[in-house]
Scaffold this motif. Structure first.
Motif, short mmCIF file in Angstrom:
data_model
loop_
_atom_site.label_atom_id
_atom_site.label_comp_id
_atom_site.label_asym_id
_atom_site.label_seq_id
_atom_site.Cartn_x
_atom_site.Cartn_y
_atom_site.Cartn_z
N HIS A 254 0.82 -1.23 0.00
CA HIS A 254 0.00 0.00 0.00
C HIS A 254 0.84 1.26 0.00
N CYS A 264 -7.58 0.94 -4.95
CA CYS A 264 -7.04 -0.24 -4.28
C CYS A 264 -8.11 -0.81 -3.36
N CYS A 266 -7.86 -1.29 -0.40
CA CYS A 266 -7.77 -0.59 0.89
C CYS A 266 -8.55 0.73 0.86
N CYS A 271 -1.98 2.45 -5.08
CA CYS A 271 -1.05 1.61 -4.29
C CYS A 271 -0.28 0.67 -5.22
ZN LIG Z 1 -3.91 0.06 -0.99
#
Ligand SMILES: [Zn+2]
Length: 400
Positions: A254, A264, A266, A271
């Motif tokens: 990340h 991403c 996340c 990332c």
């Molecule tokens: Zn990420």
């Protein structure tokens, strides 16, 4: 009002003799791991610890069977007592190792010489709120291998494919295994088996497996990269495994490689994971019209690349995408040596060389050196040896 310290307060040295003793013992044992059979004189030269201290450290370890003393070597020209090389004993107290995977737990009993003496694999319930069942399955698997130990094990290391709080010995989060989220697995196992238990993130276990028993042996600074569905890594810097507070460091996947890039998982954009995991590779393989794109792996892509120019182009782009993050690490930390594990490693030497070439093109000159990309050993074996390495690193005060 300021208060003065009492005049009769005892003065303490900055570092106690006990700490120095433990550090010297760690250096001697590390040298035996790194060098193999070594005489006392060689140990003294290699570690900078004087001969009498070496004797004081190794004699109890010979007496209790942790070290073996080899046959005397012919004396040198100067005469004197013939040297007897010391080596780690394959029958010394072993270490318990556990790998917690998605839907499965693997345990092993590992000798000090890196041999797997016993193994157990069983299903792991990971869905719903079944933390108790999961803990029981892991505990039972571990007990099955510890039963094979002929001497009391040193401790147990656990490698978890997810975020881990290394201070508390608990699992923070494991993708697709919600039953394990928040589980205080370390304390639960420790109270069940009565041994110290250390928990850590899977890539850090791979790193220690490589450091103690694999291609990182004797090397004090290097990085491990694990690629596949996710992208993770770990760093050994100047002989120390870098963890960050409570083990929160090392989220290499990340780190940003493209401002406002692809979304991403996340929730952020750009990332490294968005361009260097199987998800990216499979989408691009589908766009390029490659066969069986939804299940393509690096190994399959490399085979296709031999006869299909579109596959060869994608292989090269994927190698470059992996090299981008390595180039960033090289600029930041000059780790120099990058050991591949997971899917990308199964692309073999030619793929590792392709990544290395891109990394060198991206960082053509660096005062710390040129990045080298090498293959790690078998992932499952490395993770189990690495879980054992967690205990070694902790017990032996691992410093180089
Ligand atoms: Zn990420």
């Amino acid at each position: 009002m300021a208060t003065s310290p009492p005049t009769d307060m005892p003065t303490r040295p900055l570092i106690s003799a006990a700490v120095v003793g433990r550090a010297n013992r760690g250096r001697v044992l590390q040298a035996l791991f790194d060098l193999g059979p070594t005489s006392r004189a060689e140990l003294a030269r290699y570690t900078g610890v004087n001969r009498s201290t070496i004797t004081a450290i190794v004699q109890p370890l010979v007496d209790n069977g942790f070290l073996l003393e080899g046959a005397p070597l012919p004396a040198g020209g100067a005469g004197g007592k013939p040297a007897r090389p010391l080596t780690l004993s394959p029958t010394a107290s072993p270490i318990g190792a556990v790998q917690v995977l998605q839907g499965r737990v693997r345990s092993a009993l590992v000798s000090m010489t890196g041999d797997i003496l016993a193994q157990d694999t069983r299903r792991l319930p990971v869905t719903g709120r079944r933390a108790r069942e999961a803990t029981d399955a892991i505990g039972a698997s571990l007990e099955a291998v510890l039963a094979a130990a002929k001497r009391p094990p040193f401790g147990v290391g656990v490698a978890v494919g997810g975020m881990v709080d290394t201070d508390r010995g608990s699992i923070v989060e494991v993708n697709l295994a919600p039953a394990l989220d928040g589980l205080a697995l370390g304390p639960a196992l420790a109270s069940r088996i009565g041994l110290p238990v250390l928990l850590d993130h899977h890539p850090r276990a791979l790193l220690l497996g490589d450091r103690w028993f694999g291609p990182g042996r004797g090397i004090s600074t290097f990085a491990v990269l694990y690629t596949g569905e996710v992208l993770g890594g770990a760093l050994m810097l100047g002989g120390h495994l870098h963890r960050g507070p409570a083990g929160a460091g090392g989220e290499l996947g990340h780190t940003f490689v493209q401002v406002d890039g692809e979304l991403c998982r996340c929730g952020r954009r750009g990332c490294w994971e968005t361009i260097a995991t199987l998800d990216w590779l499979r989408r691009r393989a589908a766009e390029a019209g490659l066969p069986d794109a939804a299940r393509i792996s690096t190994a399959k892509l490399c085979r296709l690349a031999a006869k299909d120019p579109a596959a060869a182009r994608l292989r090269d782009t994927y190698a470059r995408n992996l090299a981008v993050g390595i180039a960033n690490l090289q600029q930041t930390l000059a780790a120099n040596r990058y050991v591949l594990h997971g899917d990308a490693a199964r692309g073999g030497e030619p793929f590792a060389t392709a990544i290395q070439q891109h990394a060198r093109d991206l960082v053509p000159e660096h005062p710390g050196g040129r990045p080298t990309v090498v293959l790690g050993g078998d992932d499952d074996r490395a993770a189990l040896l690495g879980a054992a390495g967690l205990v070694l690193s902790d017990q032996l005060q691992f410093t180089v």
